[in-house]
Design a protein around this motif. Structure first.
Motif, short mmCIF file in Angstrom:
data_model
loop_
_atom_site.label_atom_id
_atom_site.label_comp_id
_atom_site.label_asym_id
_atom_site.label_seq_id
_atom_site.Cartn_x
_atom_site.Cartn_y
_atom_site.Cartn_z
N LEU A 19 -7.52 12.57 -5.05
CA LEU A 19 -6.40 12.53 -4.10
C LEU A 19 -6.74 11.65 -2.91
O LEU A 19 -5.96 10.77 -2.52
N GLY A 20 -7.92 11.86 -2.35
CA GLY A 20 -8.33 11.08 -1.19
C GLY A 20 -8.52 9.61 -1.49
O GLY A 20 -8.28 8.75 -0.66
N GLY A 21 -8.92 9.33 -2.74
CA GLY A 21 -9.14 7.94 -3.11
C GLY A 21 -7.88 7.11 -3.12
O GLY A 21 -7.92 5.88 -3.02
N SER A 22 -6.73 7.76 -3.25
CA SER A 22 -5.46 7.04 -3.33
C SER A 22 -4.68 7.09 -2.02
O SER A 22 -3.58 6.55 -1.94
N ILE A 23 -5.23 7.75 -1.01
CA ILE A 23 -4.57 7.82 0.30
C ILE A 23 -5.44 7.13 1.32
O ILE A 23 -6.55 7.59 1.60
N GLY A 24 -4.97 6.04 1.86
CA GLY A 24 -5.77 5.30 2.83
C GLY A 24 -4.89 4.46 3.74
O GLY A 24 -3.73 4.81 4.01
N THR A 25 -5.44 3.35 4.18
CA THR A 25 -4.71 2.49 5.11
C THR A 25 -3.45 1.92 4.46
O THR A 25 -2.52 1.50 5.15
N GLY A 26 -3.40 1.89 3.11
CA GLY A 26 -2.20 1.42 2.43
C GLY A 26 -1.00 2.27 2.80
O GLY A 26 0.12 1.76 2.94
N LEU A 27 -1.22 3.57 2.98
CA LEU A 27 -0.12 4.46 3.39
C LEU A 27 0.05 4.44 4.90
O LEU A 27 1.17 4.34 5.40
N PHE A 28 -1.04 4.50 5.64
CA PHE A 28 -0.95 4.64 7.08
C PHE A 28 -0.51 3.37 7.80
O PHE A 28 0.03 3.43 8.90
N LEU A 29 -0.75 2.19 7.19
CA LEU A 29 -0.41 0.94 7.87
C LEU A 29 0.66 0.11 7.15
O LEU A 29 1.61 -0.35 7.76
#
Length: 482
Positions: free
Chosen positions: A23-33
């Motif tokens: 789950l964490g591997g697919s949630i990062g700056t791609g979502l936040f920025l």
């Protein structure tokens, strides 16, 4: 460093570790920025549709990987499955390509840590923060896989809690419970009922969505060190898929409802990485949360550290797998007493040191080319998963086995892996189609540098070792033919 007597990977990852790592591997700056840029390009429902299609593709990839990982759990799974189910040359190229991807990602992320940390301490040189981050990641990955799993669990949990808080605040703002002058109906109905740019707009978001979801394949790497992969992997696949869709689709809907799609700040966050322009920051500030920028900067910092941590783990296990297969020097297959591939870790850390070349004269050029070289490796890995699964299932049946006896059976076979393979090719082509239209060789070279880095090792190994595609009857399903 002492080695284990068995020289084997230890199985220490718990079910909750496997789920949270995926789950964490697919949630990062791609979502936040960059999620705001997606809304700008395709409109509210155009962005949602693009992420939904890519999300379905990723689900099929995860089920394909899950079927192979539960039947034959192994650390460094992509290379191993390519070796056993397709062609040793395919596994060789896939493994080295994937190792290179995450090793360069480590370098990129350590640079990013320095830049993000300067938000609070602008007068401190960024390389100091990068050095501290690199050292911490080295220590986390050196001691044991359980240390890595526990660290990644808490780093990922921070991101998950932040998104849940964002969705909660967003819903309150949409229904006017929190004071807001936003015209939600107007924001959601822009363009043609929420679509901007037609199918071209949706297609343009495929690329962004594809990069955002990269990291979900880590579930295949963790299977080799999970205590009970036949239980933890299927559970992680189902829970992670729905959570990812909820988080991404929910977040994009909230952003679309509360921020007008032509707001220049949505594009600025993607172009400059400015946390002040993050769509999350914009929504939080509009809701009256004064510390929004600091909150999101802290979350983005943990996201980058999480990506670097996961990348280090993935790259060391991939290199370890290559060494055990005789496709990398034997030293990279040696383990510490805690079951960590120490030589693989050291080599990956050396690549991470490339981060510091960005502080030197001419370093930015070298750094830029390395980043470009790793750009499409994630999509190539996805293609490798789809191809390996098609071959595995056909070989399994050809050798007289019943698919109902599989520990976990991927749904919608063969549509799933074929669809994933097709969509991966679409995303790769969409990187820069205009460069081909005008034959701009400099852009083509930078954008598609990853492709020859995969193809050349494949052809070289195939020529030197005289390998062939393995006949279905000869595919090694047991894993005994080392």
């Amino acid at each position: 460093m002492a080695e284990t007597n068995e020289n084997t990977i230890q199985h220490e990852l718990k079910t909750r570790h496997v789920s949270m790592i995926a789950l964490g591997g697919s949630i990062g700056t791609g979502l936040f920025l960059t999620s705001g840029a997606s809304v700008s390009q395709a409109g509210p429902f155009g962005a949602i549709l693009a992420y939904l299609i890519i999300g379905i593709m990723v689900y099929f990839l995860m089920t394909s990987l899950g079927e192979m990982a539960t039947f034959a759990p192994t650390s460094g799974s992509f290379a191993e499955y390519g070796n056993r189910f397709v062609d040793p040359a395919f596994g060789f190229a896939l493994g080295w390509n994937y190792w290179f991807n995450w090793a360069i990602t480590l370098a990129v992320d350590t640079v990013t840590v320095g830049l993000v940390a300067q938000f609070w301490l602008p007068d401190v040189p960024s390389w100091i923060f990068s050095a501290i981050a690199l050292f911490l990641i080295f220590l986390i990955n050196l001691f044991s896989v359980s240390t890595f799993g526990e660290t990644e669990f808490w780093l990922s949990l921070i991101k998950v809690v932040t998104i849940c808080f964002f969705l909660f605040i967003g819903v309150l703002a949409i229904f006017g419970i929190i004071h807001s002058n936003t015209d939600v109906v107007r924001n959601l109905s822009v363009g043609q009922h929420g679509f901007v740019g037609g199918w071209q707009g949706v297609l343009s978001v495929f690329v962004v969505a594809g990069f955002s979801f990269q990291g979900t394949e880590l579930i295949g790497i963790t299977a080799g060190e999970a205590k009970d992969p036949r239980k933890s992997v299927p559970k992680a696949i189902h829970s992670v898929f729905w959570r990812i869709l909820l988080f991404y689709i929910g977040a994009i809907f909230v952003i679309s409802a509360l921020v007008y799609y032509q707001d220049p700040r949505l594009m600025s966050a993607a172009d400059s990485g400015n946390v002040m322009m993050s769509p999350f920051t914009i929504v939080f500030k509009n809701a009256g949360i004064a510390f929004a920028a600091s909150l999101m900067n802290a979350v983005i910092l943990t996201s980058v550290l999480s990506a670097a941590n996961s990348g280090t783990y993935a790259s060391t296990r991939t290199l370890y797998s290559l060494a055990k297969k005789g496709q990398a020097p034997k030293i990279f297959g040696r383990l510490t007493k805690h079951g960590v591939p120490w030589a693989s870790l050291l080599l990956t850390m050396c690549v991470g040191l490339v981060a510091f070349t960005s502080e030197m004269k001419g370093g930015n050029v070298v750094y830029g080319w390395l980043v470009a070289a790793s750009g499409l490796t994630g999509f190539l890995a996805w293609m490798g998963i789809a191809i390996a699964h098609l071959r595995f299932r056909k070989a399994y049946v050809a050798q007289g086995n019943d698919v109902n006896d599989l520990p976990y059976k991927a749904k919608w076979f063969p549509f799933g892996p074929i669809f994933a393979l097709f969509m991966s090719l679409v995303v790769i082509f969409l990187q820069d189609p205009e460069a081909f239209a005008h034959w701009e060789w400099d852009k083509i070279a930078v954008t598609y540098l990853s492709v020859p880095i995969f193809v050349i090792p494949y052809l070289g190994y195939k020529w030197s070792k005289k390998t062939k595609v393995i006949p279905l009857q000869d595919v090694d399903l047991t894993g005994k033919n080392k």
